[in-house]
Design a protein around this motif. Structure first.
Motif, PDB file in Angstrom:
ATOM      1  N   ARG A 135       0.816  -1.217   0.000  1.00 30.93           N
ATOM      2  CA  ARG A 135       0.000   0.000   0.000  1.00 30.93           C
ATOM      3  C   ARG A 135       0.854   1.274   0.000  1.00 30.93           C
ATOM      4  N   TYR A 136       0.283   2.284  -0.622  1.00 34.76           N
ATOM      5  CA  TYR A 136       0.883   3.617  -0.658  1.00 34.76           C
ATOM      6  C   TYR A 136      -0.195   4.647  -0.294  1.00 34.76           C
ATOM      7  N   ILE A 137       0.254   5.814   0.120  1.00 38.35           N
ATOM      8  CA  ILE A 137      -0.629   6.964   0.289  1.00 38.35           C
ATOM      9  C   ILE A 137      -0.381   7.924  -0.871  1.00 38.35           C
ATOM     10  N   VAL A 138      -1.450   8.320  -1.546  1.00 35.25           N
ATOM     11  CA  VAL A 138      -1.373   9.309  -2.621  1.00 35.25           C
ATOM     12  C   VAL A 138      -2.284  10.471  -2.236  1.00 35.25           C
ATOM     13  N   GLN A 139      -1.732  11.663  -2.191  1.00 33.85           N
ATOM     14  CA  GLN A 139      -2.490  12.844  -1.763  1.00 33.85           C
ATOM     15  C   GLN A 139      -2.485  13.919  -2.838  1.00 33.85           C
ATOM     16  N   ARG A 140      -3.647  14.516  -3.027  1.00 33.57           N
ATOM     17  CA  ARG A 140      -3.708  15.735  -3.817  1.00 33.57           C
ATOM     18  C   ARG A 140      -3.536  16.905  -2.862  1.00 33.57           C
ATOM     19  N   ILE A 141      -2.554  17.761  -3.131  1.00 29.89           N
ATOM     20  CA  ILE A 141      -2.253  18.902  -2.263  1.00 29.89           C
ATOM     21  C   ILE A 141      -3.276  19.998  -2.504  1.00 29.89           C
ATOM     22  N   ASN A 142      -3.811  20.546  -1.431  1.00 30.46           N
ATOM     23  CA  ASN A 142      -4.776  21.637  -1.526  1.00 30.46           C
ATOM     24  C   ASN A 142      -4.032  22.935  -1.812  1.00 30.46           C
ATOM     25  N   PRO A 162       9.161   9.047  -5.638  1.00 30.96           N
ATOM     26  CA  PRO A 162       9.275  10.113  -6.641  1.00 30.96           C
ATOM     27  C   PRO A 162       8.407   9.845  -7.859  1.00 30.96           C
ATOM     28  N   ALA A 163       8.175  10.896  -8.613  1.00 34.44           N
ATOM     29  CA  ALA A 163       7.552  10.736  -9.927  1.00 34.44           C
ATOM     30  C   ALA A 163       8.544  10.067 -10.867  1.00 34.44           C
ATOM     31  N   LYS A 164       8.065   9.550 -11.967  1.00 31.33           N
ATOM     32  CA  LYS A 164       8.948   8.888 -12.925  1.00 31.33           C
ATOM     33  C   LYS A 164       9.944   9.858 -13.548  1.00 31.33           C
ATOM     34  N   ARG A 206      10.934  14.155 -10.085  1.00 33.67           N
ATOM     35  CA  ARG A 206      10.453  15.203  -9.192  1.00 33.67           C
ATOM     36  C   ARG A 206       9.733  14.585  -7.990  1.00 33.67           C
ATOM     37  N   PRO A 207       9.612  15.333  -6.865  1.00 37.16           N
ATOM     38  CA  PRO A 207       8.940  14.779  -5.689  1.00 37.16           C
ATOM     39  C   PRO A 207       7.423  14.881  -5.760  1.00 37.16           C
ATOM     40  N   PHE A 208       6.880  15.227  -6.896  1.00 36.48           N
ATOM     41  CA  PHE A 208       5.432  15.352  -7.050  1.00 36.48           C
ATOM     42  C   PHE A 208       5.055  15.078  -8.502  1.00 36.48           C
ATOM     43  N   VAL A 209       3.765  14.858  -8.706  1.00 37.02           N
ATOM     44  CA  VAL A 209       3.185  14.741 -10.043  1.00 37.02           C
ATOM     45  C   VAL A 209       2.192  15.883 -10.215  1.00 37.02           C
ATOM     46  N   ARG A 210       2.232  16.519 -11.380  1.00 36.41           N
ATOM     47  CA  ARG A 210       1.250  17.546 -11.705  1.00 36.41           C
ATOM     48  C   ARG A 210       0.472  17.098 -12.933  1.00 36.41           C
ATOM     49  N   ASP A 211      -0.862  17.049 -12.817  1.00 35.95           N
ATOM     50  CA  ASP A 211      -1.649  16.572 -13.943  1.00 35.95           C
ATOM     51  C   ASP A 211      -2.031  17.727 -14.873  1.00 35.95           C
ATOM     52  N   ALA A 212      -2.753  17.407 -15.935  1.00 32.28           N
ATOM     53  CA  ALA A 212      -3.089  18.405 -16.952  1.00 32.28           C
ATOM     54  C   ALA A 212      -3.994  19.500 -16.417  1.00 32.28           C
ATOM     55  N   ALA A 213      -4.746  19.189 -15.353  1.00 32.98           N
ATOM     56  CA  ALA A 213      -5.649  20.180 -14.766  1.00 32.98           C
ATOM     57  C   ALA A 213      -4.942  21.080 -13.762  1.00 32.98           C
ATOM     58  N   CYS A 225       3.237  11.092  -3.225  1.00 33.33           N
ATOM     59  CA  CYS A 225       3.040   9.685  -2.884  1.00 33.33           C
ATOM     60  C   CYS A 225       4.117   9.252  -1.896  1.00 33.33           C
ATOM     61  N   TYR A 226       3.707   8.480  -0.885  1.00 41.29           N
ATOM     62  CA  TYR A 226       4.701   7.887   0.016  1.00 41.29           C
ATOM     63  C   TYR A 226       4.235   6.508   0.458  1.00 41.29           C
ATOM     64  N   VAL A 227       5.170   5.733   0.936  1.00 43.08           N
ATOM     65  CA  VAL A 227       4.895   4.356   1.341  1.00 43.08           C
ATOM     66  C   VAL A 227       3.984   4.350   2.565  1.00 43.08           C
ATOM     67  N   PHE A 228       2.958   3.519   2.538  1.00 42.77           N
ATOM     68  CA  PHE A 228       2.039   3.378   3.670  1.00 42.77           C
ATOM     69  C   PHE A 228       2.783   2.751   4.848  1.00 42.77           C
ATOM     70  N   VAL A 229       2.658   3.362   6.018  1.00 38.64           N
ATOM     71  CA  VAL A 229       3.288   2.815   7.230  1.00 38.64           C
ATOM     72  C   VAL A 229       2.308   1.819   7.844  1.00 38.64           C
ATOM     73  N   GLU A 230       2.626   0.557   7.744  1.00 39.10           N
ATOM     74  CA  GLU A 230       1.725  -0.496   8.212  1.00 39.10           C
ATOM     75  C   GLU A 230       1.858  -0.706   9.726  1.00 39.10           C
TER      76      GLU A 230
END
Length: 366
Positions: free
Chosen positions: A45-52, A96-98, A101-108, A114-119
């Motif tokens: 599992r990973y956590i993926v967040q959209r930054i506000n 990281p992004a492919k 960079r430490p983030f992904v920016r989409d077309a919008a 994204c970071y590894v889920f701490v189980e």
């Protein structure tokens, strides 16, 4: 959700194939998702967040801070792991992004991280035991200690975030403008705050004089920003790093006192329920000093009791300012909500003041 989570994940250097993504957690600022990937039959599992970006208007700078902080701590972990394997979860592991960079920016224009889920660890929204208080404070103290030797200054993602003098000036401006026509309702609260106005500059004056130092601080030290290990009950990882930036360590400890010592809710209307529980304060202080180690000077340590009062007063000022401006910043759920929040903070300030001598004596003993 106005984005394709699978498509977003395709732009991160994830190990394995996307299986499913679901909303996760109770946060109100960023969109948080738990994403499951299949790594050769093993689910990870990973956590993926959209930054506000309405709140954090410089996401590139925010993520630069995030990467610097986690990389610095992970470097320490690599050096310690031979003798202390329990430290391996002490910080988040950024994916990281492919494109590196430490983030992904989409077309919008949305920004994602994204970071590894701490189980086998979880957060708690309410501080129920002194052990929880100790462990949370120790984790935040350890976080500050880990970053005490970070080279260079982080980006200031929210300028003047804990500048109490600036917050007081904003309140006086709201009084002058009286946009919502509510000034007549708050005379008692204004009198209370103004009677303590001279204390608002205490830490800033000492910093300007070079007697206390700016550090790297978390700036949002609620209990639910520490992961507690399911098996041992120890604080294993500090999360929610959006507000990590230059500050004074007292801001972090002060907010722990504000959010962790009273059994009442932040918007409790029955002010008789608002009190600073001294045993909880003692657990926070002992835990914080255990985690922080020796990077604080004697003067900095002596100011820890005062920081609880200052930050509680500051948040009360902010709630009252927003009430006078028409509730434009903090989300409300009923009429007068921000005024209720303000009154709760000021009641906690009174409780802190009534126990302040004992708080100082404990700090001196420790």
């Amino acid at each position: 959700m106005n984005y394709d989570l699978r498509e977003v994940c395709a732009n991160f250097a994830l190990r394995g194939d996307y299986v499913i993504g679901m909303p996760f957690g109770t946060g109100h600022i960023n969109d948080t998702n738990a994403v499951t990937c299949d790594q050769g039959g093993t689910l990870v599992r990973y956590i993926v967040q959209r930054i506000n970006t309405n709140v954090f208007r410089q996401p590139e700078q925010l993520m630069e801070n995030f990467e610097r902080v986690t990389s610095h701590i992970r470097g320490k972990l690599r050096r310690e792991r031979k003798t202390n394997p329990a430290t391996r979860r002490r910080t988040l592991e950024l994916v990281p992004a492919k494109d590196g960079r430490p983030f992904v920016r989409d077309a919008a224009g949305n920004f994602f991280r994204c970071y590894v889920f701490v189980e086998n660890a979880r957060t708690y929204d309410i501080l129920e035991t002194e052990k929880q208080a100790y462990e949370a404070a120790a984790a935040f103290g350890g976080f500050q200690s880990d970053l005490a030797d970070l080279d260079g200054r982080l980006n200031e993602t929210i300028p003047e975030f804990h500048n109490t003098v600036s917050r007081l000036a904003a309140l006086e401006n709201a009084v002058k403008e009286n946009r919502a026509g509510r000034l007549a309702e708050v005379s008692a609260e204004l009198d209370f705050i103004r009677a303590r106005a001279s204390e608002c500059s205490t830490l800033l004056d000492l910093q300007a004089a070079g007697e206390i130092r700016e550090r790297t601080t978390h700036n949002d030290t609620k209990l639910n920003n520490v992961l507690i290990d399911d098996l041992t009950g120890t604080g294993c990882c500090v999360i929610d790093l959006d507000t990590v930036m230059p500050g004074l360590p007292h801001y972090d400890f002060g907010d722990m006192v504000r959010t962790g010592t009273s059994p009442a809710a932040e918007d409790e209307r029955d002010l008789s329920l608002v009190t600073m529980r001294f045993p909880m304060y003692e657990a926070l202080l002992r835990g914080y000093l255990a985690g922080a180690g020796n990077f604080l000077s004697p003067l900095e340590k002596s100011l820890l009791p005062f920081s609880g009062k200052l930050i509680t007063l500051e948040i009360g000022i902010r709630f009252l300012t927003d009430y006078l401006e028409g509730d434009v910043y903090f989300r409300i759920h009923r009429p007068g909500h921000n005024l209720d929040r303000c009154r709760t903070q000021l009641a906690l300030v009174k409780s802190i003041e009534s126990q302040y001598d004992a708080m100082r004596r404990l700090a001196e003993q420790l």
